[in-house]
Design a protein around this motif. Sequence first.
Motif, PDB file in Angstrom:
ATOM      1  N   SER A   1       3.021  11.772 -19.705  1.00 27.14           N
ATOM      2  CA  SER A   1       4.472  11.681 -19.890  1.00 27.14           C
ATOM      3  C   SER A   1       5.200  12.146 -18.637  1.00 27.14           C
ATOM      4  O   SER A   1       6.199  11.543 -18.225  1.00 27.14           O
ATOM      5  N   ARG A   2       4.691  13.200 -18.006  1.00 24.86           N
ATOM      6  CA  ARG A   2       5.309  13.673 -16.762  1.00 24.86           C
ATOM      7  C   ARG A   2       5.146  12.653 -15.637  1.00 24.86           C
ATOM      8  O   ARG A   2       6.074  12.434 -14.834  1.00 24.86           O
ATOM      9  N   ILE A   3       3.988  12.028 -15.567  1.00 24.75           N
ATOM     10  CA  ILE A   3       3.729  11.033 -14.514  1.00 24.75           C
ATOM     11  C   ILE A   3       4.734   9.897 -14.591  1.00 24.75           C
ATOM     12  O   ILE A   3       5.390   9.545 -13.600  1.00 24.75           O
ATOM     13  N   PHE A   4       4.888   9.311 -15.769  1.00 23.86           N
ATOM     14  CA  PHE A   4       5.763   8.141 -15.897  1.00 23.86           C
ATOM     15  C   PHE A   4       7.237   8.522 -15.784  1.00 23.86           C
ATOM     16  O   PHE A   4       8.047   7.735 -15.302  1.00 23.86           O
ATOM     17  N   THR A   5       7.552   9.748 -16.206  1.00 23.44           N
ATOM     18  CA  THR A   5       8.924  10.227 -16.027  1.00 23.44           C
ATOM     19  C   THR A   5       9.226  10.415 -14.545  1.00 23.44           C
ATOM     20  O   THR A   5      10.278   9.991 -14.052  1.00 23.44           O
ATOM     21  N   ARG A   6       8.319  11.037 -13.814  1.00 25.17           N
ATOM     22  CA  ARG A   6       8.515  11.247 -12.377  1.00 25.17           C
ATOM     23  C   ARG A   6       8.632   9.937 -11.617  1.00 25.17           C
ATOM     24  O   ARG A   6       9.361   9.835 -10.628  1.00 25.17           O
ATOM     25  N   LEU A   7       7.917   8.918 -12.067  1.00 27.40           N
ATOM     26  CA  LEU A   7       7.961   7.623 -11.387  1.00 27.40           C
ATOM     27  C   LEU A   7       9.234   6.850 -11.713  1.00 27.40           C
ATOM     28  O   LEU A   7       9.471   5.781 -11.145  1.00 27.40           O
ATOM     29  N   GLY A   8      10.044   7.371 -12.630  1.00 21.84           N
ATOM     30  CA  GLY A   8      11.318   6.741 -12.948  1.00 21.84           C
ATOM     31  C   GLY A   8      11.201   5.533 -13.852  1.00 21.84           C
ATOM     32  O   GLY A   8      12.040   4.626 -13.787  1.00 21.84           O
ATOM     33  N   LEU A   9      10.189   5.515 -14.708  1.00 22.42           N
ATOM     34  CA  LEU A   9       9.933   4.354 -15.565  1.00 22.42           C
ATOM     35  C   LEU A   9      10.383   4.609 -17.004  1.00 22.42           C
ATOM     36  O   LEU A   9      10.239   5.722 -17.521  1.00 22.42           O
ATOM     37  N   GLY A  10      10.895   3.560 -17.659  1.00 18.51           N
ATOM     38  CA  GLY A  10      11.155   3.619 -19.086  1.00 18.51           C
ATOM     39  C   GLY A  10       9.864   3.320 -19.816  1.00 18.51           C
ATOM     40  O   GLY A  10       9.260   2.260 -19.603  1.00 18.51           O
ATOM     41  N   PHE A  11       9.403   4.225 -20.661  1.00 12.02           N
ATOM     42  CA  PHE A  11       8.089   4.052 -21.282  1.00 12.02           C
ATOM     43  C   PHE A  11       8.091   4.606 -22.699  1.00 12.02           C
ATOM     44  O   PHE A  11       8.968   5.376 -23.087  1.00 12.02           O
TER      45      PHE A  11
ATOM     46  N   ILE B   1       0.616  -0.123 -12.549  1.00 12.51           N
ATOM     47  CA  ILE B   1       1.929   0.513 -12.630  1.00 12.51           C
ATOM     48  C   ILE B   1       2.897  -0.137 -11.647  1.00 12.51           C
ATOM     49  O   ILE B   1       4.087  -0.310 -11.955  1.00 12.51           O
ATOM     50  N   VAL B   2       2.405  -0.501 -10.476  1.00 12.20           N
ATOM     51  CA  VAL B   2       3.277  -1.103  -9.465  1.00 12.20           C
ATOM     52  C   VAL B   2       3.902  -2.385 -10.001  1.00 12.20           C
ATOM     53  O   VAL B   2       5.110  -2.600  -9.913  1.00 12.20           O
ATOM     54  N   ALA B   3       3.063  -3.245 -10.576  1.00 11.37           N
ATOM     55  CA  ALA B   3       3.573  -4.502 -11.135  1.00 11.37           C
ATOM     56  C   ALA B   3       4.469  -4.248 -12.334  1.00 11.37           C
ATOM     57  O   ALA B   3       5.511  -4.893 -12.498  1.00 11.37           O
ATOM     58  N   ALA B   4       4.082  -3.307 -13.197  1.00 12.30           N
ATOM     59  CA  ALA B   4       4.876  -3.018 -14.393  1.00 12.30           C
ATOM     60  C   ALA B   4       6.256  -2.497 -14.015  1.00 12.30           C
ATOM     61  O   ALA B   4       7.257  -2.828 -14.661  1.00 12.30           O
ATOM     62  N   ALA B   5       6.329  -1.686 -12.959  1.00  8.75           N
ATOM     63  CA  ALA B   5       7.620  -1.159 -12.513  1.00  8.75           C
ATOM     64  C   ALA B   5       8.540  -2.295 -12.072  1.00  8.75           C
ATOM     65  O   ALA B   5       9.749  -2.267 -12.338  1.00  8.75           O
ATOM     66  N   ILE B   6       7.982  -3.305 -11.414  1.00  8.36           N
ATOM     67  CA  ILE B   6       8.791  -4.438 -10.982  1.00  8.36           C
ATOM     68  C   ILE B   6       9.280  -5.232 -12.189  1.00  8.36           C
ATOM     69  O   ILE B   6      10.442  -5.669 -12.233  1.00  8.36           O
ATOM     70  N   GLU B   7       8.426  -5.426 -13.186  1.00 12.00           N
ATOM     71  CA  GLU B   7       8.824  -6.160 -14.386  1.00 12.00           C
ATOM     72  C   GLU B   7      10.005  -5.478 -15.075  1.00 12.00           C
ATOM     73  O   GLU B   7      10.800  -6.125 -15.751  1.00 12.00           O
ATOM     74  N   GLN B   8      10.127  -4.182 -14.894  1.00  7.92           N
ATOM     75  CA  GLN B   8      11.220  -3.425 -15.516  1.00  7.92           C
ATOM     76  C   GLN B   8      12.427  -3.276 -14.593  1.00  7.92           C
ATOM     77  O   GLN B   8      13.529  -2.983 -15.050  1.00  7.92           O
ATOM     78  N   ASN B   9      12.220  -3.498 -13.284  1.00  7.64           N
ATOM     79  CA  ASN B   9      13.267  -3.205 -12.304  1.00  7.64           C
ATOM     80  C   ASN B   9      13.387  -4.321 -11.267  1.00  7.64           C
ATOM     81  O   ASN B   9      12.783  -4.254 -10.193  1.00  7.64           O
TER      82      ASN B   9
ATOM     83  N   VAL C   1      -0.025   0.759 -19.397  1.00  6.04           N
ATOM     84  CA  VAL C   1      -0.364   1.306 -18.084  1.00  6.04           C
ATOM     85  C   VAL C   1      -1.218   2.571 -18.191  1.00  6.04           C
ATOM     86  O   VAL C   1      -1.716   3.072 -17.188  1.00  6.04           O
ATOM     87  N   GLY C   2      -1.379   3.081 -19.401  1.00  2.33           N
ATOM     88  CA  GLY C   2      -2.196   4.274 -19.581  1.00  2.33           C
ATOM     89  C   GLY C   2      -2.740   4.344 -20.992  1.00  2.33           C
ATOM     90  O   GLY C   2      -2.167   3.763 -21.924  1.00  2.33           O
ATOM     91  N   HIS C   3      -3.865   5.039 -21.153  1.00  2.91           N
ATOM     92  CA  HIS C   3      -4.487   5.134 -22.474  1.00  2.91           C
ATOM     93  C   HIS C   3      -5.273   6.442 -22.528  1.00  2.91           C
ATOM     94  O   HIS C   3      -6.027   6.763 -21.600  1.00  2.91           O
ATOM     95  N   VAL C   4      -5.074   7.215 -23.576  1.00  6.32           N
ATOM     96  CA  VAL C   4      -5.834   8.452 -23.781  1.00  6.32           C
ATOM     97  C   VAL C   4      -6.630   8.328 -25.068  1.00  6.32           C
ATOM     98  O   VAL C   4      -6.138   7.818 -26.070  1.00  6.32           O
TER      99      VAL C   4
ATOM    100  N   LEU D   1       0.821  -1.203   0.000  1.00  5.45           N
ATOM    101  CA  LEU D   1       0.000   0.000   0.000  1.00  5.45           C
ATOM    102  C   LEU D   1       0.863   1.264   0.000  1.00  5.45           C
ATOM    103  O   LEU D   1       0.493   2.270  -0.603  1.00  5.45           O
ATOM    104  N   ARG D   2       2.026   1.217   0.660  1.00 10.68           N
ATOM    105  CA  ARG D   2       2.923   2.371   0.633  1.00 10.68           C
ATOM    106  C   ARG D   2       3.332   2.710  -0.799  1.00 10.68           C
ATOM    107  O   ARG D   2       3.363   3.879  -1.193  1.00 10.68           O
ATOM    108  N   VAL D   3       3.650   1.680  -1.579  1.00 12.99           N
ATOM    109  CA  VAL D   3       4.040   1.903  -2.973  1.00 12.99           C
ATOM    110  C   VAL D   3       2.852   2.390  -3.779  1.00 12.99           C
ATOM    111  O   VAL D   3       2.949   3.347  -4.564  1.00 12.99           O
ATOM    112  N   LEU D   4       1.711   1.751  -3.598  1.00 21.04           N
ATOM    113  CA  LEU D   4       0.508   2.126  -4.338  1.00 21.04           C
ATOM    114  C   LEU D   4       0.145   3.586  -4.080  1.00 21.04           C
ATOM    115  O   LEU D   4      -0.198   4.330  -5.008  1.00 21.04           O
TER     116      LEU D   4
END
Length: 565
Positions: free
Chosen positions: A182-192, A449-457, A409-412, A47-50
Amino acid sequence: MRLSQFHLATVKEIPADAEIVSHKLMLRAGMIRKLAAGIYTWAPLGLRVLRKVEAVVREEMNRAGAIEVLMPSIQPRELWEETGRWEKFGGQLLKIKDRKESEFCFGPTHEEVITDFARAELNSYKQLPINFYQIQTKFRDEIRPRFGVMRAREFLMKDAYSFHLGEECLGKEYWNMYNAYSRIFTRLGLGFRAVEADTGAIGGNASHEFHVLAESGEDAIAFSTGSEYAANVEMAEAVAPSAERPAATATLERVDTPTQRTIDEVSAFLGVDATHCIKTILVRGTDGLVALCVRGDHEVNEIKAGKLPELPGDSQLADEAEIVRVLGCRPGFIGPAGLPDSIPVIVDRSAAAVANFVCGGNQDGTHFRGANWERDARITRVADIRKVVDGDASPDGKGQIRIGRGIEVGHVFQLGTKYAEALQATVLDNDGKKKVMHMGCYGIGVSRIVAAAIEQNFDASGICWPEPMAPWRVAICLINPKNDAAVIDAATSLYDELTARGIEVVMDDRGLRPGPMFADMELIGIPHRVVVSERGLAAGTFEYRARRDADSRQLSREEVLALFA
């Protein structure tokens, strides 16, 4: 935070149904616990990560000018019937009844609810544009929930909906949301990567998907080696060959292929390359069967094909009985040469550039060799109907296409007036006339996003969180604290100083042996570890190690603090 006062429950064994890295590590780290298929309890660590992800999403949505609301998760049937989606949404819609036998669903998305809200609250163009968003639990009754929270039935989602007087205004907000994502995923430190995408069941005029890049990704994405072009493979354009089709030089010849039905079997049997074969697929059209022809080494793109005017919005294969009834042969022996005039022949761009090709003979056990377009096989229309492949030319003319894997992880979406028309959501324009509002829709899978971040890191020891997502930024590990007051005092002093600087710190004061304690810190992915021990204090140092470093360093207290200045 002191771990002696926190619920951290790491485990070594994991259930056999945990298939992917993120699912395994989230269970081992004690982030989630399964309640039922696709339904999970988020434990304190998870929950802390979420909440960290949620906070970044909320900050950037507010920064982009969106206004937060909270809509009901339970939605009435009548509202969904106004848009025609009560039945159309299919088995993913979890339907329930109350004590009065009134029917509801547990919301998988909120287009209907927000449009109902807007038609009641908005009445003038002066109130537009406006963008409402929420962060809320959704439920979609997945036929096969799997991969932990990656494809769960219950999940946390940020969904936003904007309302506009016209398309131009909608377009501006669409790119505003694109930039916010784009800012959200950049701030979270993810390659996207953001990729052009199909609008799918949501509908609308234009859309982009945001993918976290990971080898385990379910989605194939196409990107250029020479530019920023990227698209879902369902949408990526397959560019027509630059060279003109060679002249017809071969004579049409029927050859026996008694058991050869696939491209691989036919090309091997006849000694021709798959690039000189034509694959023909029969699908159900709006007015009978339609033939789709691609080069032998290519595959039909069902999404592209479904948009052909000859098809009813999707591309359903004709069954063997239909094919036998119309052509008198079975699948595997179908070709464009000699097809009845009643069957439109849609030829892919690359296939249309092939001459003197091999194709099915429309007679069981035979194929044609030396076939040519126009002379032997008619073309109703040439269209882009194939999947792109690695090495194709980039549609923007810069570089080549490469195929990678991504986790959406996102769709517009630019929805247009689809839902507003169905629900009669109108405002008065400048002339006092009613005008149907244009809508945009913007979703982010917060829990995904939490799971996707782990798959990348991750590595062999566990999770390697990007710092913005880590449950704590620094772990202070105490060696033998119960028997050494100096260790406790030094660790507490360092803890207080880092906390005063705004650094999130966890103190592992559980009294574990170094091996199990360090293993836990690596498993749960804390970016920085500082070890306080009697030996180190005697030398005037702390042992420091970054999560991704191979070796530890001995640093003074000042040097440790300087890392987080």
